[in-house]
Design an enzyme around this catalytic site. Structure first.
Site, PDB file in Angstrom:
ATOM      1  N   CYS A   1       0.669  -1.387  -0.087  1.00  0.00           N
ATOM      2  CA  CYS A   1       0.060   0.306  -0.182  1.00  0.00           C
ATOM      3  C   CYS A   1       1.008   1.301  -0.403  1.00  0.00           C
ATOM      4  O   CYS A   1       2.018   1.028   0.574  1.00  0.00           O
ATOM      5  CB  CYS A   1      -1.046   0.361   1.073  1.00  0.00           C
ATOM      6  SG  CYS A   1      -0.430  -0.749   2.714  1.00  0.00           S
TER       7      CYS A   1
ATOM      8  N   GLU B   1      -7.667   9.167   3.493  1.00  0.00           N
ATOM      9  CA  GLU B   1      -6.886   8.913   2.263  1.00  0.00           C
ATOM     10  C   GLU B   1      -8.471   8.281   1.567  1.00  0.00           C
ATOM     11  O   GLU B   1      -9.291   8.222   2.256  1.00  0.00           O
ATOM     12  CB  GLU B   1      -6.144   7.446   1.965  1.00  0.00           C
ATOM     13  CG  GLU B   1      -4.638   7.625   2.350  1.00  0.00           C
ATOM     14  CD  GLU B   1      -3.986   6.406   2.264  1.00  0.00           C
ATOM     15  OE1 GLU B   1      -2.445   6.808   2.583  1.00  0.00           O
ATOM     16  OE2 GLU B   1      -4.214   5.600   3.168  1.00  0.00           O
TER      17      GLU B   1
END
Length: 269
Positions: free
Chosen positions: A123, A190
């Protein structure tokens, strides 16, 4: 359960010795020394791992809640709680082998956001650069985050970019979440593009990014979720999506049919 320490990789149950990549050689050449960053951030940066700190000048893509690009902020500005945790684009990769096991990583202790927690295979963030921003259309954003993911898979877990094509990454959904690390200094906010890859790939973890890699089946993952600490985004995605997707992991066409363009708002998690 197959353990993959930083000096090993495993494919198809064959474990072979490999020398780990030099973390120093993986620092992006576009990064700036601490002396060149804003003076008000130097105190926090000098308290974290120097290799991680050297990448904090990279520019994240700042977006609104509809995922429209509105600007950029450095990684340090985007991840410091005192700066407000600007909403920015990210991606999460869930890598499966052809035995239908999922690759998990334990984040390195050197990471200042959520260190030493289990999380998905890889990620990170697309950057505010040509080729990773897109042109404003959803399909372009998918293509650009795929490109960023292929870049980061090599830097983080040693997957050679030449071994992956854009079609290997299956877009599944987006989540919007906000979470602070335990120290309340660093955090994440995010819109996270979620991808699945099903392919046998050699992996060589970068020790500055990854403490451990393991392949798990569904039952092993359920056991780990009950006993181990996971990053907030990976925990949410696994609990709400991954086990459903796993049922279709052998059929890419059916998997693609399960994808959606929605932004799932989790907010604090």
């Amino acid at each position: 359960l197959i353990l993959l320490p930083s000096s090993f990789f495993a494919i198809n149950n064959a474990i072979s010795l490999r020398y780990p990549l030099s973390a120093e050689n993986l620092v992006r050449t576009t990064s700036l020394p601490l002396s060149k960053m804003k003076s008000e951030h130097v105190e926090e940066l000098t308290q974290i791992d120097p290799i991680q700190a050297s990448m904090m000048s990279e520019q994240c893509i700042v977006v609104d809640q509809n995922d429209k690009i509105i600007g950029s902020k450095s990684k340090v500005e985007a991840h410091l709680c005192k700066e407000g945790l600007a909403l920015h684009r990210a991606f999460s990769i869930f890598l499966f082998d052809t035995n239908d096991r999922m690759l998990l990583q334990k984040r390195a202790h050197a990471k200042h956001t959520f260190p030493s927690l289990w999380t998905n295979s890889c990620c990170s963030h697309p950057l505010f650069v040509d080729g990773e921003m897109g042109n404003g259309f959803f399909e372009s954003s998918i293509e650009c985050t795929k490109r960023a993911a292929i870049r980061k898979l090599e830097q983080e877990i040693g997957v050679q970019s030449s071994k992956l094509s854009m079609n290997d990454l299956v877009f599944m959904t987006r989540i919007l979440y906000k979470a602070e690390s335990d120290d309340r200094i660093w955090g994440e906010h995010e819109i996270d593009y979620v991808y699945i890859i099903r392919k046998d790939l050699d992996v060589i973890p970068n020790p500055n990014e990854v403490e451990e890699l393991i392949y798990v089946d569904r039952n092993q993952l359920k056991e780990m979720m009950a006993t181990e600490k996971f990053t907030p985004w990976s925990k949410y995605i696994i609990q709400n999506f991954v086990f459903k997707w796993w049922e279709m992991i052998n059929d890419q066409q059916k998997l693609e049919a399960m994808s959606d363009k929605s932004i799932h708002h989790v907010m604090s998690c």
